[in-house]
Design a protein around this motif. Sequence first.
Motif, mmCIF file in Angstrom:
data_model
loop_
_atom_site.group_PDB
_atom_site.id
_atom_site.type_symbol
_atom_site.label_atom_id
_atom_site.label_comp_id
_atom_site.label_asym_id
_atom_site.label_seq_id
_atom_site.Cartn_x
_atom_site.Cartn_y
_atom_site.Cartn_z
ATOM 1 N N ARG A 55 8.457 -3.549 -40.831
ATOM 2 C CA ARG A 55 8.173 -4.206 -39.441
ATOM 3 C C ARG A 55 7.102 -3.122 -38.640
ATOM 4 N NH1 ARG A 55 9.544 -7.461 -41.886
ATOM 5 N NH2 ARG A 55 10.740 -9.147 -41.541
ATOM 6 N N GLU A 56 7.362 -1.665 -39.237
ATOM 7 C CA GLU A 56 6.326 -1.001 -38.371
ATOM 8 C C GLU A 56 4.917 -0.838 -38.445
ATOM 9 O OE1 GLU A 56 8.100 3.124 -38.310
ATOM 10 O OE2 GLU A 56 10.122 2.493 -37.702
ATOM 11 N N THR A 57 4.501 -1.832 -39.533
ATOM 12 C CA THR A 57 3.082 -1.880 -39.587
ATOM 13 C C THR A 57 2.618 -3.074 -38.975
ATOM 14 O OG1 THR A 57 3.574 -3.324 -41.683
ATOM 15 C CG2 THR A 57 3.702 -1.136 -42.151
ATOM 16 N N ALA A 58 3.060 -3.795 -37.837
ATOM 17 C CA ALA A 58 2.651 -4.958 -37.233
ATOM 18 C C ALA A 58 1.661 -4.342 -36.586
ATOM 19 C CB ALA A 58 3.612 -5.462 -36.213
ATOM 20 N N GLY A 59 0.376 -4.939 -36.633
ATOM 21 C CA GLY A 59 -0.751 -4.628 -35.946
ATOM 22 C C GLY A 59 -2.051 -4.613 -36.820
ATOM 23 N N GLU A 60 -3.030 -4.168 -36.199
ATOM 24 C CA GLU A 60 -4.218 -4.263 -37.152
ATOM 25 C C GLU A 60 -4.609 -2.724 -37.797
ATOM 26 O OE1 GLU A 60 -7.436 -6.144 -34.952
ATOM 27 O OE2 GLU A 60 -6.585 -7.838 -35.616
ATOM 28 N N ASN A 61 -5.643 -2.688 -38.485
ATOM 29 C CA ASN A 61 -6.150 -1.329 -38.968
ATOM 30 C C ASN A 61 -5.386 -0.600 -39.780
ATOM 31 O OD1 ASN A 61 -8.944 -1.743 -37.837
ATOM 32 N ND2 ASN A 61 -8.038 -1.381 -35.842
ATOM 33 N N GLN A 82 -8.670 -6.286 -40.327
ATOM 34 C CA GLN A 82 -7.279 -7.190 -40.538
ATOM 35 C C GLN A 82 -6.742 -6.045 -41.452
ATOM 36 O OE1 GLN A 82 -7.792 -10.597 -42.681
ATOM 37 N NE2 GLN A 82 -5.988 -11.501 -41.755
ATOM 38 N N THR A 83 -4.994 -5.826 -41.194
ATOM 39 C CA THR A 83 -4.410 -5.039 -42.004
ATOM 40 C C THR A 83 -4.171 -5.663 -43.381
ATOM 41 O OG1 THR A 83 -2.914 -3.960 -40.138
ATOM 42 C CG2 THR A 83 -1.938 -4.266 -42.475
ATOM 43 N N ASN A 123 0.974 -11.148 -40.525
ATOM 44 C CA ASN A 123 0.378 -9.983 -40.029
ATOM 45 C C ASN A 123 -1.105 -9.458 -40.613
ATOM 46 O OD1 ASN A 123 0.722 -7.905 -37.917
ATOM 47 N ND2 ASN A 123 0.794 -6.569 -39.669
ATOM 48 N N GLY A 124 -1.301 -9.985 -41.905
ATOM 49 C CA GLY A 124 -2.527 -9.349 -42.684
ATOM 50 C C GLY A 124 -2.834 -10.058 -43.683
#
Length: 163
Positions: free
Chosen positions: A64-70, A2-3, A92-93
Amino acid sequence: MQTLYLIGFMGSGKSTVGKLLHDKLGGLYLDTDEMVVEKYGEIATIFEQKGEKQFRDYETEMLRETAGENFVVSTGGGIIERRENGKFMKSNGLVIYLDTSFDEIESRLGSDPTRPLWRKNDLEKQRLYQRRNKLYSELADITVVTDHKSPHIAVKGIIGQLQ
Ligand code: S3P
């Protein structure tokens, strides 16, 4: 993974701890301040020439550019000034608060010229600290007190709470 978002006041060690956490956990390391500098230039110059609002817009855009995992993401101390950023990180995390006392922050930062919001008088700095402290605490999924702790110990504390 998870981020993980590291939040906390200026000087709480978000970048140092974030990089170490990334060394241990892998994934990709990002720092919203570094992202802003890379795209828009030095933070002190942005504050001086365009004002805080413009900096907050850039910071929000980078988050917003950090959307996602890892990702392990170190954020700027004022990221929580916009409620939407808090919401974004929560959805998001996982949000990790590096909780550092005002006295410790003062001894770490001294009179740092690169941090525009630290160039204030003592009362203003304390007010900013108190107000934000509440926001960080409310948002945090995990809190680690960092006073008198090395970054390595703080990372151990975080990993312990992640398990
Ligand atoms: C700020 C903190 C700074 C940087 C900018 C504004 C703040 O980051 O984003 O100077 O509002 O607290 P650090 O927390 O990494 O010092």
